[in-house]
Design a protein around this motif. Structure first.
Motif, PDB file in Angstrom:
ATOM      1  N   SER A 915       0.821  -1.219   0.000  1.00  0.00           N
ATOM      2  CA  SER A 915       0.000   0.000   0.000  1.00  0.00           C
ATOM      3  C   SER A 915       0.849   1.261   0.000  1.00  0.00           C
ATOM      4  CB  SER A 915      -0.922   0.005   1.229  1.00  0.00           C
ATOM      5  OG  SER A 915      -0.160  -0.008   2.430  1.00  0.00           O
ATOM      6  N   GLY A 916       2.161   1.121  -0.075  1.00  0.00           N
ATOM      7  CA  GLY A 916       3.034   2.282  -0.006  1.00  0.00           C
ATOM      8  C   GLY A 916       3.277   2.933  -1.360  1.00  0.00           C
ATOM      9  N   CYS A 917       3.507   4.263  -1.312  1.00  0.00           N
ATOM     10  CA  CYS A 917       3.903   5.031  -2.493  1.00  0.00           C
ATOM     11  C   CYS A 917       5.391   5.377  -2.329  1.00  0.00           C
ATOM     12  CB  CYS A 917       3.084   6.311  -2.616  1.00  0.00           C
ATOM     13  SG  CYS A 917       1.306   6.050  -2.827  1.00  0.00           S
ATOM     14  N   PHE A 918       6.225   4.943  -3.269  1.00  0.00           N
ATOM     15  CA  PHE A 918       7.664   5.113  -3.140  1.00  0.00           C
ATOM     16  C   PHE A 918       8.196   5.985  -4.278  1.00  0.00           C
ATOM     17  CE2 PHE A 918       6.726   1.235  -0.886  1.00  0.00           C
ATOM     18  CZ  PHE A 918       7.576   1.264   0.221  1.00  0.00           C
ATOM     19  N   LEU A 919       9.090   6.917  -3.915  1.00  0.00           N
ATOM     20  CA  LEU A 919       9.807   7.708  -4.908  1.00  0.00           C
ATOM     21  C   LEU A 919      11.289   7.651  -4.572  1.00  0.00           C
ATOM     22  CD1 LEU A 919       8.945  10.924  -6.735  1.00  0.00           C
ATOM     23  CD2 LEU A 919      11.124  10.855  -5.512  1.00  0.00           C
ATOM     24  N   LEU A 920      12.078   7.142  -5.511  1.00  0.00           N
ATOM     25  CA  LEU A 920      13.522   7.003  -5.330  1.00  0.00           C
ATOM     26  C   LEU A 920      14.256   7.986  -6.232  1.00  0.00           C
ATOM     27  CD1 LEU A 920      13.796   3.098  -5.408  1.00  0.00           C
ATOM     28  CD2 LEU A 920      13.422   4.579  -3.426  1.00  0.00           C
ATOM     29  N   ILE A 921      15.246   8.665  -5.680  1.00  0.00           N
ATOM     30  CA  ILE A 921      16.092   9.572  -6.450  1.00  0.00           C
ATOM     31  C   ILE A 921      17.514   9.034  -6.411  1.00  0.00           C
ATOM     32  CG2 ILE A 921      17.022  11.909  -6.628  1.00  0.00           C
ATOM     33  CD1 ILE A 921      14.443  12.984  -5.549  1.00  0.00           C
ATOM     34  N   SER A 922      18.113   8.896  -7.607  1.00  0.00           N
ATOM     35  CA  SER A 922      19.416   8.236  -7.702  1.00  0.00           C
ATOM     36  C   SER A 922      20.385   9.072  -8.524  1.00  0.00           C
ATOM     37  CB  SER A 922      19.255   6.852  -8.332  1.00  0.00           C
ATOM     38  OG  SER A 922      20.515   6.281  -8.580  1.00  0.00           O
ATOM     39  N   ALA A 923      21.535   9.374  -7.953  1.00  0.00           N
ATOM     40  CA  ALA A 923      22.557  10.166  -8.645  1.00  0.00           C
ATOM     41  C   ALA A 923      23.438   9.283  -9.514  1.00  0.00           C
ATOM     42  CB  ALA A 923      23.416  10.910  -7.628  1.00  0.00           C
ATOM     43  N   ASP A 924      23.860   9.847 -10.641  1.00  0.00           N
ATOM     44  CA  ASP A 924      24.835   9.195 -11.515  1.00  0.00           C
ATOM     45  C   ASP A 924      26.044  10.126 -11.618  1.00  0.00           C
ATOM     46  OD1 ASP A 924      26.381   8.164 -13.544  1.00  0.00           O
ATOM     47  OD2 ASP A 924      24.684   7.516 -14.749  1.00  0.00           O
ATOM     48  N   GLU A 925      27.091   9.807 -10.871  1.00  0.00           N
ATOM     49  CA  GLU A 925      28.261  10.680 -10.787  1.00  0.00           C
ATOM     50  C   GLU A 925      28.948  10.835 -12.147  1.00  0.00           C
ATOM     51  OE1 GLU A 925      29.243  12.410  -8.281  1.00  0.00           O
ATOM     52  OE2 GLU A 925      27.998  11.600  -6.658  1.00  0.00           O
ATOM     53  N   ASP A 926      28.929   9.781 -12.959  1.00  0.00           N
ATOM     54  CA  ASP A 926      29.641   9.822 -14.240  1.00  0.00           C
ATOM     55  C   ASP A 926      29.031  10.831 -15.207  1.00  0.00           C
ATOM     56  OD1 ASP A 926      31.376   7.890 -13.343  1.00  0.00           O
ATOM     57  OD2 ASP A 926      30.236   6.231 -14.201  1.00  0.00           O
ATOM     58  N   SER A 927      27.708  10.848 -15.278  1.00  0.00           N
ATOM     59  CA  SER A 927      27.040  11.708 -16.252  1.00  0.00           C
ATOM     60  C   SER A 927      26.606  13.042 -15.688  1.00  0.00           C
ATOM     61  CB  SER A 927      25.816  10.985 -16.833  1.00  0.00           C
ATOM     62  OG  SER A 927      24.830  10.815 -15.826  1.00  0.00           O
ATOM     63  N   GLY A 928      26.572  13.165 -14.339  1.00  0.00           N
ATOM     64  CA  GLY A 928      26.093  14.400 -13.727  1.00  0.00           C
ATOM     65  C   GLY A 928      24.585  14.515 -13.759  1.00  0.00           C
ATOM     66  N   LYS A 929      23.890  13.399 -14.070  1.00  0.00           N
ATOM     67  CA  LYS A 929      22.429  13.382 -14.098  1.00  0.00           C
ATOM     68  C   LYS A 929      21.903  12.616 -12.893  1.00  0.00           C
ATOM     69  CE  LYS A 929      22.422  11.560 -18.272  1.00  0.00           C
ATOM     70  NZ  LYS A 929      21.987  11.052 -19.594  1.00  0.00           N
ATOM     71  N   PHE A 930      20.616  12.760 -12.661  1.00  0.00           N
ATOM     72  CA  PHE A 930      19.993  11.951 -11.619  1.00  0.00           C
ATOM     73  C   PHE A 930      18.660  11.418 -12.114  1.00  0.00           C
ATOM     74  CE2 PHE A 930      18.605  16.295 -10.831  1.00  0.00           C
ATOM     75  CZ  PHE A 930      17.235  16.184 -10.601  1.00  0.00           C
TER      76      PHE A 930
END
Length: 991
Positions: A915-930
């Motif tokens: 029943s949970g709502c999950f939001l994950l944020i993940s950094a990518d050091e190589d590309s400078g994107k997340f």
């Protein structure tokens, strides 16, 4: 024929590309099918597929509208009555059109705006004497307004306003028909340029009426029609074919009147999908997704001009447009080449590859991988694409590979020169609006050495705020052509015919007692013999003369004796000068040819005059010959080495390894031979080693004039199959003297010797070749291989380049894996164009492949570690949230932007806490994107996961987001913005 398909069919054509949500039911496939159905079902038209894109009658155009050309015989009434085409009265199709040259050149505009293309489709309905203006206009209106649902208040029509000079009156008939549908202020007259359609200088033509659509509602702007407004655009051109333009420009009325229409498929699709441009539709978005996937660049954002400072979106448009053009052109039989329309294709490819590599960061080989996306999108209507897909990929991959060899070096050279120019300009403190010119010689260097089309250099210059000295470049190019064609040009007289001797000329010489030229002195080096001028010749148009001067241009001189070598046997001719005794009269010898024993010394007289009977001095350019001779001698040794390696020294009578041709000049040697497969790297290495050994052994080179029949019995002799040799014949041996061979021709000792019949100029000892490098081995025809090699200074330069590259490779091998991938890419790009030993090049490639394997292993292990950490952490988070009853979880887990890991992590979270709502944020050091990834329960969720991700991405300054419920995904730029993304996500979720 049914094309079918929905918006969903179009999405996901490239495996791994995220789904796109088309906001309208009008998918591109449906637009095309609706048009075809309208005319086939309601108007009794036959679906007649588009023919291949073909050269236009106008040679300045790359390709023509394909539909028009296949129907031209019908318009002119000349079609063969036995052909099915002759029965056709009405047709409908989608026509393939390529436009990238001449007066309709859209190439330079592609990418800079959102509506130019080099390839586009035109939906067309055709009448061949069946209906005319009344029906054509009525059906166009009905199709647009009632079938496609366009707003009538946004439509404008144009008609032909007449041309007094050609005796053409205004098309009042078309105007009056349009007034039934539109008010007078939206029915507008225009001149021949806009409303009289012609396919070329000659051929079927006639007045036309155009339909324009205003993307903006509720306004009256007739003044913007035909003003290149991106909002008020032409969508349909209805041509009334009623004339034939004949040679000289006269118009002849056709006995039957026809209709040829063309509606812009891409433009109509953008209107129906309510998109601001063609590039925002599902025609291009699958390509953009594939490009993004292949390059790892930020997603396409549709920006233009100053809003696109890095030209990233421009690059997306260029690559997407150009892959479509090239896929269709090559599938229809065209190929990139060095001239004509093939060169236009090569320019298109190199423009796309350069944008992909330098702006989007694409790895070498990316471009040909886009072919499958185009094929999947278009194969239903153009099935030939699927049939030719493999061929298209192979051609593009080869072309891309060739260009990538020089792209990086060319860019670096350009940048170095450009930066120096800009620095010098700033130090001068000149006018700020001053345009600094990139020198012609540098543009020529990039063109001739690096393979950069000049328009690519101009594009790079524009990006730097420079111009290119195009006039100077064209001058240098013209000089190039003059130099490369010098020998051929030297053979030609003023009338354009070659300066050659035929039976009539040789008979004339014989009748006047002119003996054939004694050319035995060509084998004597550093000798300047005196000779007598026996004849002077100005070509067949003028013939033989008694005197020539500088005003006569290119002439031919026949001497009684000469030290010049005449071109034959694959060896290029000598050059030099012929002077009189005091040096006041000088003929520059650019070419030397032999006809029936008479040697022609061909070139311009640079000073003075020459007369028959004059005494002259032959002055060969021996420095140039000294570069030719080692290449010729090593061609013989190469021939020997190939037989020793491939046939173990013994011919089996199959013809394998037989010589099929050769070319020797002052730069390189080229040897063609019969063999049915590429040589292995081991075979190449052994061949190269044998030749180098013969040089280091300092073997004498012997020549001997022998009876032909006796010489033919030497057991190691190699001769060209089918060649006729003189008797006696000149035998050339590398290592052993010839007389013992003639005395004992079957002696096995001769098998280890290079022995050939040859009339060329050679070394006296193999040591004079100094060095040897086998540069390339390739196939030139089925069963024929070609080896190119160099000697002396060229081989020394190859060795130095190899040593330099080996040093760079050694430095790369000790770099950490994090830095290695870019280094390997750079070295691969640099290695391609290097003129070094093919054996060394293969060794370097193997080493680079090993480094790349190391990088892949490192990255794979890194991903595995990231996955394990992410799954472990998400298990903890979800377990804690489930235990505490927390329904909304926002967490940062740095596993890069790997969608597979994100999906696995979210699946794990939902499994633990359904029943949970999950939001994950993940950094990518190589590309400078997340990356931003979300999931929510399918039923009863308080949050929309897709909107949630969009809010987080927008809160961080924007990016790309999308997904398919119950999951959302997005990508943001700049790791420093992750905090903003978290804040925005919390605000959206109300936590």
């Amino acid at each position: 024929m049914s094309i079918g398909g929905t918006a969903e069919d179009v999405n996901g054509l490239h495996e791994g590309v995220a789904d796109l949500s088309i906001e309208t039911a009008w998918s591109a496939r449906r637009v095309r099918q609706t048009f075809i159905d309208y005319f086939t079902n309601k108007r009794e038209h036959v679906f007649w597929p588009s023919s291949p894109v073909v050269p236009h009658d106008d040679p300045t155009l790359l390709f023509a509208n394909a539909g028009m050309n296949q129907y031209k015989p019908l318009f002119l009434g000349i079609v063969d009555p036995k052909l099915p085409l002759s029965k056709l009265t009405r047709a409908v199709n989608s026509q393939k059109c390529i436009r990238a040259g001449g007066k309709h050149n859209d190439l330079e505009d592609v990418g800079k705006d959102t509506y130019h293309h080099t390839f586009f489709e035109m939906l067309g309905n055709w009448s061949f004497g069946s209906y005319f203006k009344e029906e054509a206009i009525a059906w166009a209106w009905d199709c647009l307004v009632n079938e496609f649902g366009l707003d009538p208040s946004r439509l404008y029509a144009t008609y032909f306003g007449g041309n007094e000079k050609q005796g053409l009156t205004a098309d009042e008939e078309a105007r009056n028909i349009w007034l039934r549908y539109l008010p007078p202020n939206r029915v507008l007259p225009f001149d021949c340029k806009d409303n009289f359609w012609e396919m070329g200088e000659t051929g079927p033509c006639g007045p036309c009426t155009e339909i324009h659509y205003d993307r903006l509602p509720a306004r009256e702007v007739p003044e913007l029609v035909n003003m290149d407004s991106p909002d008020l655009i032409e969508i349909w051109n209805v041509v009334f074919i009623q004339y034939n333009r004949e040679e000289g420009g006269a118009l002849r009325e056709l006995p039957s009147k026809h209709v040829d229409t063309g509606m812009g498929f891409e433009r109509l699709t953008s209107i129906l999908q309510d998109k601001p441009s063609n590039y925002d539709t599902d025609i291009f978005m699958p390509l953009f997704d594939a490009i993004q996937e292949l390059t790892g660049a930020p997603p396409y954002a549709g920006k233009l001009g100053k809003a696109d400072p890095e030209s990233r979106d421009m690059a997306y448009r260029v690559v997407a447009d150009h892959i479509r053009t090239l896929t269709f052109a090559i599938a229809d039989g065209a190929v990139p080449s060095n001239d004509g329309r093939g060169y236009v294709l090569r320019r298109i490819l190199r423009r796309a590859v350069r944008y992909g590599a330098k702006v989007l960061g694409a790895a070498p080989g990316f471009f040909s991988k886009l072919v499958h996306v185009v094929v999947n999108q278009m194969k239903d209507i153009f099935p030939e694409l699927e049939e030719k897909e493999k061929r298209v990929v192979e051609v593009l991959a080869d072309e891309e590979r060739a260009f990538n060899r020089t792209l990086d070096q060319g860019e670096k050279h350009f940048k170095k020169v450009a930066d120096e120019l800009l620095l010098a300009a700033s130090q001068r403190g000149g006018d700020k609006g001053e345009k600094v010119a990139f020198p012609a010689k540098e543009a020529h260097y990039l063109y001739s050495t690096m393979g950069f089309p000049v328009d690519l250099t101009e594009l790079m210059a524009e990006e730097k705020g420079l111009t290119v000295d195009r006039a100077g470049f064209e001058t240098l190019l013209a000089e190039d052509k003059r130099q490369s064609a010098m020998a051929a040009a030297a053979k030609k007289e003023m009338g354009g015919k070659e300066i050659v001797l035929e039976a009539e000329q040789t008979a004339w010489l014989q009748s006047r007692g002119v003996e054939i030229t004694d050319s035995s002195l060509k084998y004597v080096w550093h000798h300047e013999p005196s000779a007598r001028v026996m004849a002077l010749y100005k070509g067949k148009a003028v013939g033989f003369v008694e005197e020539v001067t500088a005003e006569d241009g290119v002439v031919a001189v026949i001497l009684n004796t000469t030290s010049f070598y005449a071109e034959q046997g694959g060896q290029i001719h000598d050059t030099g000068v012929i002077t009189n005794l005091d040096g006041t009269d000088t003929l520059r010898v650019d070419s030397v040819q032999s006809y029936g024993g008479y040697v022609l010394h061909i070139g311009p007289l640079e000073s003075g005059a020459l007369r028959v009977g004059d005494t002259a001095t032959c002055m060969v350019d021996y420095e140039r010959r000294a570069r030719i001779a080692p290449n010729h001698t090593m061609t013989h040794v190469l021939n020997y080495a190939l037989r020793r390696v491939l046939l173990k020294g013994v011919s089996d009578g199959s013809g394998l390894c037989d010589q099929k041709g050769s070319a020797v000049d002052d730069e390189k040697l080229r040897f063609d031979f019969a063999w049915n497969k590429a040589l292995t790297k081991e075979e190449l290495a052994e061949v190269e080693t044998i030749v180098r050994e013969r040089i280091s052994q300092e073997l004498p080179v012997h020549s001997y004039i022998a009876p032909l029949e006796k010489a033919l019995h030497i057991n190691s002799l190699r001769q060209v199959f089918g060649e006729r040799y003189p008797d006696p014949v000149r035998v050339l041996s590398v290592g052993h003297e010839v007389p013992p061979m003639l005395e004992d021709p079957t002696n096995p000792a001769w098998q280890d010797t290079s022995v050939e019949f040859c009339g060329g100029t050679h070394l006296s000892n193999t040591r004079e070749a100094e060095r040897f490098a086998l540069i390339e081995e390739t196939g030139i025809a089925k069963g024929i291989r070609r080896i190119t090699a160099v000697t002396k200074d060229m081989a020394r330069a190859a060795e130095e380049l190899a040593e330099e590259f080996a040093g760079l490779l050694a430095l790369a091998e000790v770099k950490p894996e994090e830095e290695l991938e870019g280094e390997v890419k750079m070295l691969n790009t640099r290695l391609g164009p290097l003129t070094i030993s093919a054996v060394e090049k293969e060794r370097f490639r193997t080493a680079l492949d090993a480094l790349l394997t190391r990088v892949k292993k490192f990255k794979k292990e890194k991903v595995a570690r990231s996955r394990d950490i992410a799954l472990s952490r998400v298990t903890e988070i979800a377990t804690e949230a489930a235990a505490s009853g927390r329904s909304v979880v926002i967490e940062r887990l740095d596993f890069g932007t790997d969608g597979k890991i994100a999906k696995e992590a979210l699946d794990k979270a939902s499994q633990i806490h359904p029943s949970g709502c999950f939001l994950l944020i993940s950094a990518d050091e190589d590309s400078g994107k997340f990356g931003v990834y979300s999931t929510a329960p399918k039923l009863g969720s308080p949050l929309d996961p897709i909107a949630w991700v969009a809010a987080a991405v927008e809160g961080a300054g924007g990016g790309r987001s999308g997904g398919k419920s119950p999951r959302g995904q997005g990508v943001g730029e700049g790791l420093e913005k992750i905090g903003s993304a978290v804040t925005a996500a919390k605000a959206f979720a109300g936590v």
